[in-house]
Design an enzyme around this catalytic site. Structure first.
Site, PDB file in Angstrom:
ATOM      1  N   SER A 120       0.807  -1.224   0.000  1.00  0.00           N
ATOM      2  CA  SER A 120       0.000   0.000   0.000  1.00  0.00           C
ATOM      3  C   SER A 120       0.842   1.277   0.000  1.00  0.00           C
ATOM      4  O   SER A 120       0.340   2.341  -0.315  1.00  0.00           O
ATOM      5  CB  SER A 120      -0.956   0.000   1.197  1.00  0.00           C
ATOM      6  OG  SER A 120      -0.223   0.070   2.396  1.00  0.00           O
ATOM      7  N   LYS A 157       0.971   4.074   6.944  1.00  0.00           N
ATOM      8  CA  LYS A 157       0.280   4.958   6.002  1.00  0.00           C
ATOM      9  C   LYS A 157       0.774   6.391   6.217  1.00  0.00           C
ATOM     10  O   LYS A 157       1.408   6.694   7.220  1.00  0.00           O
ATOM     11  CB  LYS A 157      -1.244   4.947   6.272  1.00  0.00           C
ATOM     12  CG  LYS A 157      -1.955   3.637   5.997  1.00  0.00           C
ATOM     13  CD  LYS A 157      -2.127   3.354   4.520  1.00  0.00           C
ATOM     14  CE  LYS A 157      -2.817   2.015   4.296  1.00  0.00           C
ATOM     15  NZ  LYS A 157      -2.035   0.852   4.788  1.00  0.00           N
TER      16      LYS A 157
END
Lengths: 199, 424
Positions: A120, A157
């Site tokens: 990701s 993230k």
């Protein structure tokens, strides 16, 4: 050179003629620390063998070598904390050598290493199996890459804080941003300061 | 200048260490087990609420705890040791004068800090340690070590304090606070003294503080008298910056499975001797006698029981692993009896003396001179590459007797291949 009675001392023409030694020039004795002996011998041998390479370096350049004696441990700063601990065998050679810990870790007590799983964050240069250097003591400001515990699972993230809304932004078009809502369990675990990637 | 001390104590330390890396279990009951998964040595607040007693043998409470969804962890000492070093490291950024009292407690000297902002300062300590390590701590502030312990205890038990209590600030209530603390819970009062104090009518902290010091010294000793004076706010116990050298070093474990063969016992005894000897060399001591003991399980009353020990006095102080293994095995040989199922063995190094004042014998053999550089090299290699990498062959390799650790969490902070993982 000759003493009062004309005995001993310098006799002209005696000894090896100047410049005929193994270096082909005048030499001078100096004191050298034992630890540097191998490097200096190497330079001298190279010089003797006719290599001029070592002297073609720019003036004032510092020769820095990675510390081959550096301690082999996770975050090694703690090893010296124990009062009864062994002094590091590398302590005497620490000057002027580069320590990656010093470069990557500003707060050793609060720094943890975390292994990356998943894709990701691939566009931020964070790839599977990379090691994240995570500093828990840093402020997780808007735009920082963070590790968070989201519903109990650690995830990496980029954090966005806008108009009171926290969003976890992936860096891969195949993944959607995650808006943090009141129902989610969400804890910021630490701020990522570096990524270690082996090629 | 009046002395100000703080006692910083990690809350449910072992359990908290596990939770830092298992955030999923936050809010769920967990327990940490002793070596060999023997009994419960730590609980988080959720498992305390379930009434799981500290010290309960794991095999007895296993079933009921499972029903409540309690997650158990085997002792992960590498993780706890590393997390403790991190906490202590952060504490020294507040003041260099700190005494590391145990793996999860430290006394800090805050003398000179403005008295009115001490609570605020304590909060900053809590906040910084918690953010940096994930470990929650409580802070008790007072003028003596004993009172700082009291303050810490009250702070921990009363969530409304936010984990920080400056005893000077609640002086008016000190009497009632001390009354609420049982005398056995005062720092320095052991179980035996607690009993004796109770029978003399001294049951709580306030009564102990107000006891006649001369009577205390006569009936007990000067140590308890100091405790009384400390409760009155007179500092008697100083901070200790360097831990005192140990006079004896013991290494003892329960086996994962019962042992019947002498060979396996010999392996275990060699192993424990090696560990204890390395520890001893680390504090630069030599031993003058080595004790070996073996015992069968005390839990199983039906089995034939046997336990025995043997102390081998040494000709001269010694810190050589090889020589000590030789003596320990000699000791084992003299006490070993076949036909029993052994559950535990141990090695104790006695009467330690500093290695630099070691007295030589009149006729030292050449091997004795050679052993010290060998031991240094052995310690260096094992320090660098992990314990047991280089070892005496007598320690063996199979180690079938090694302890049970069925619920061990990874060495998150000390092994590259066991790091915590962050996913999508």
């Amino acid at each position: 050179m000759v003493n009062k009675r004309g005995h001993g001392g310098h006799r002209p023409g005696a000894g090896r003629p100047e410049g005929t030694g193994k270096f082909g020039e005048k030499t001078k004795p100096i004191r050298v620390p034992n630890s540097l002996l191998p490097q200096i011998t190497e330079i001298l041998d190279a010089h003797k063998a006719g290599s001029k390479k070592i002297f073609m370096m720019p003036q004032n350049a510092e020769i820095m070598l990675p510390d081959e004696n550096a301690e082999h441990s996770g975050v090694p700063f703690f090893s010296n904390m124990v009062a009864a601990g062994f002094p590091s065998p590398a302590d005497d050679h620490m000057d002027d050598r580069l320590d990656l810990n010093e470069y990557l870790v500003s707060h050793p007590a609060a720094t943890f290493f975390v292994r990356v799983q998943g894709l990701s964050m691939i566009n931020a240069g964070i790839q599977p199996d990379d090691i994240l250097v995570v500093d828990r003591s840093m402020d997780p400001a808007h735009g920082k890459v963070i590790v968070a515990a989201l519903d109990g699972d650690l995830t990496v993230k980029r954090i966005s804080k806008q108009n009171g809304q926290i969003t976890l932004m992936p860096e891969n078009d195949d993944y959607d941003p995650i808006e943090i809502t009141a129902e989610m369990s969400f804890i910021i675990w630490g701020v990522v300061t570096s990524v270690i990637h082996k090629v | 200048m009046p002395r100000v001390l703080a006692l910083v104590d990690c809350n449910n330390f072992y359990a908290s260490c596990e939770l830092v890396f298992a955030p999923k279990l936050e809010g769920h009951p967990i327990v940490v087990l002793s070596n060999n998964d023997g009994c419960i040595v730590a609980r988080n607040s959720e498992s305390k609420k379930l009434g799981i007693p500290l010290g309960a043998p794991w095999h007895k409470v296993k079933k009921t705890t499972r029903r409540h969804g309690v997650q158990a962890f085997s002792s992960n000492s590498a993780l706890y040791g590393d997390m403790s070093a991190r906490v202590m490291n952060i504490l020294t950024s507040f003041t260099p004068t700190i005494e590391i009292y145990s793996i999860d407690e430290a006394f800090m000297d805050l003398t000179g800090a403005p008295v009115n902002s001490l609570t605020e300062y304590g909060r900053r300590i809590c906040q910084t340690v918690h953010q940096g390590t994930g470990i929650p701590v409580s802070v008790g502030i007072a003028s003596t070590k004993t009172l700082a312990k009291v303050a810490n205890r009250i702070a921990k038990k009363n969530p409304e304090t936010g984990g920080v209590l400056n005893l000077e600030k609640v002086k008016l209530h000190l009497d009632s606070l001390l009354t609420q603390i049982s005398v056995g819970d005062i720092w320095g009062v052991g179980r035996r003294w607690s009993k004796k104090l109770h029978s003399a009518g001294i049951t709580n902290g306030r009564e102990l503080r107000d006891a006649d010091t001369r009577w205390i010294r006569n009936q007990f000793n000067v140590v308890l008298e100091r405790t009384v004076l400390e409760l009155r706010g007179q500092p008697c116990i100083e901070l200790e910056f360097a831990p005192p050298k140990k006079q004896t070093i013991m290494c003892s474990r329960s086996f994962g499975n019962r042992i019947t063969h002498q060979d396996a016992l010999r392996e275990a005894v060699c192993n424990y001797t090696t560990i204890a000897t390395a520890k001893m060399r680390k504090q630069k001591s030599c031993t003058q006698a080595v004790t070996v003991f073996i015992q069968t399980s005390l839990l199983n009353k039906k089995e034939p029981q046997y336990s025995n020990s043997c102390t081998v006095p040494l000709g001269k102080p010694c810190n050589d692993t090889g020589e000590l293994i030789h003596h320990a095995l000699g000791g084992l040989n003299s006490i070993y009896k076949p036909g029993f199922r052994y559950a535990r063995a141990g090695v104790i190094l006695l009467d330690l003396v500093p290695q630099d004042v070691e007295q030589g014998t009149l006729f030292p053999s050449t091997e004795e001179y050679a052993s010290s550089p060998l031991m240094n090299t052995l310690d260096d290699i094992n320090q660098k590459h992990g314990r047991g990498k280089l070892r005496f062959a007598a320690e063996g390799f199979a180690h079938k007797w090694q302890m049970k650790q069925n619920h061990k969490s990874p060495a998150y902070t000390t092994k590259w291949d066991e790091l915590p993982k962050a996913g999508d």
